[in-house]
Design an enzyme around this catalytic site. Structure first.
Site, PDB file in Angstrom:
ATOM      1  N   ASP A 158       0.908  -1.138  -0.079  1.00 51.14           N
ATOM      2  CA  ASP A 158       0.034   0.088   0.255  1.00 51.14           C
ATOM      3  C   ASP A 158       0.852   1.261   0.092  1.00 51.14           C
ATOM      4  OD1 ASP A 158      -2.016  -1.762   0.079  1.00 51.14           O
ATOM      5  OD2 ASP A 158      -2.751  -1.012   2.169  1.00 51.14           O
ATOM      6  N   ASP A 196     -15.122  -3.609  -2.281  1.00 49.63           N
ATOM      7  CA  ASP A 196     -14.668  -3.273  -0.665  1.00 49.63           C
ATOM      8  C   ASP A 196     -16.238  -3.189  -0.117  1.00 49.63           C
ATOM      9  OD1 ASP A 196     -12.186  -3.272  -1.689  1.00 49.63           O
ATOM     10  OD2 ASP A 196     -12.281  -0.985  -1.849  1.00 49.63           O
TER      11      ASP A 196
END
Length: 257
Positions: free
Chosen positions: A8, A129
């Site tokens: 990330d 998500d």
């Protein structure tokens, strides 16, 4: 089953968030390229990269870091975060990325997703998500009224190559994957499902392996690799393509004599 390490990116650094909260980020490395090389050295066959700045800004931000990683390693890369228009998708493919992960646009511009799936067959992955079964968008800052399973079915019809399912409440928490949600999603579609969020141990990985016959073909592991709760080599031995249980046993009992 694929074990896919996650990198990330936030301000060019490798970080992990807790439940998607940008205010609760933890820096694990100032050099994402070194991290990518480490995962390759430990046996990774695929890499998952998220541009966290991009997810917030609505456009790719960490282009330099993404390009540097793509040039430094030979394994395929999937990237998500801020890919909300055609030019952004073209941009990352031009960097040498193999798959583009679309999230927000899947909810807001499904027609664009269909066009991109036709333009890049097999290279468009949909990132779903979810928060309590509902799809979150715009870097998880907003929650829609769209059910995760409903979106997955629609995106399969649009030509998506796979679905990455992230349970936001579990992401970055090491609380274990949401097996029920994954089972429900995999049952609704025939394209591969990749699990993400909450994986904390080899036990969690083995519980996901039980869902492989139902269509859960991979798992993205983030925080647990960085904290040392999971060793990538051991994870690959446990559930990867050459996993130990796939190796025929040696039935030569003379070795025990």
């Amino acid at each position: 089953m694929d074990v896919i390490p996650a990198i990330d990116l936030l301000e060019g650094r490798c970080v992990r968030l807790y439940q998607g909260d940008y205010d609760r980020s933890q820096v694990f490395s100032e050099n994402p390229v070194d991290v990518a090389k480490q995962w390759v050295d430990e046996g990774a066959t695929r890499l998952h990269i998220v541009d966290l700045d991009g997810a917030k800004a609505g456009k790719v931000v960490n282009l330099g870091a993404i390009e540097a990683i793509a040039q430094a390693i030979s394994i395929p890369i999937e990237i998500g975060g801020g890919l909300r228009d055609r030019s952004s998708v073209e941009q990352v493919f031009n960097l040498g990325v193999q798959w583009a992960i679309l999230g927000t646009v899947a909810v807001e511009q499904p027609q664009l997703v269909q066009e991109l799936c036709q333009q890049y067959p097999g290279q468009i992955i949909i990132g779903i998500d979810a928060r309590n079964g509902l799809v979150a968008t715009r870097g998880w800052l907003e929650t829609s009224e769209v059910l995760a399973t409903q979106l997955a079915v629609q995106m399969q019809e649009m030509g998506a190559a796979a679905i990455i399912y992230t349970d936001i409440h579990r992401d970055g928490t090491l609380a274990g994957p949401n097996l029920d949600a994954l089972r429900e999603l995999a049952a609704a579609i025939s394209i591969p499902v990749i699990a993400s969020g909450g994986v904390s141990s080899v036990t969690d990985l083995l519980s996901l392996l039980a869902l492989e016959p139902q269509g859960v073909t991979g798992v993205i592991v983030g925080r647990a690799l960085y904290t040392g709760d999971i060793n990538l080599k051991e994870a690959l031995q446990a559930i990867g393509p050459g996993r130990i249980q796939d190796i025929p046993p040696n039935l030569d009992f003379s070795s025990f004599a």
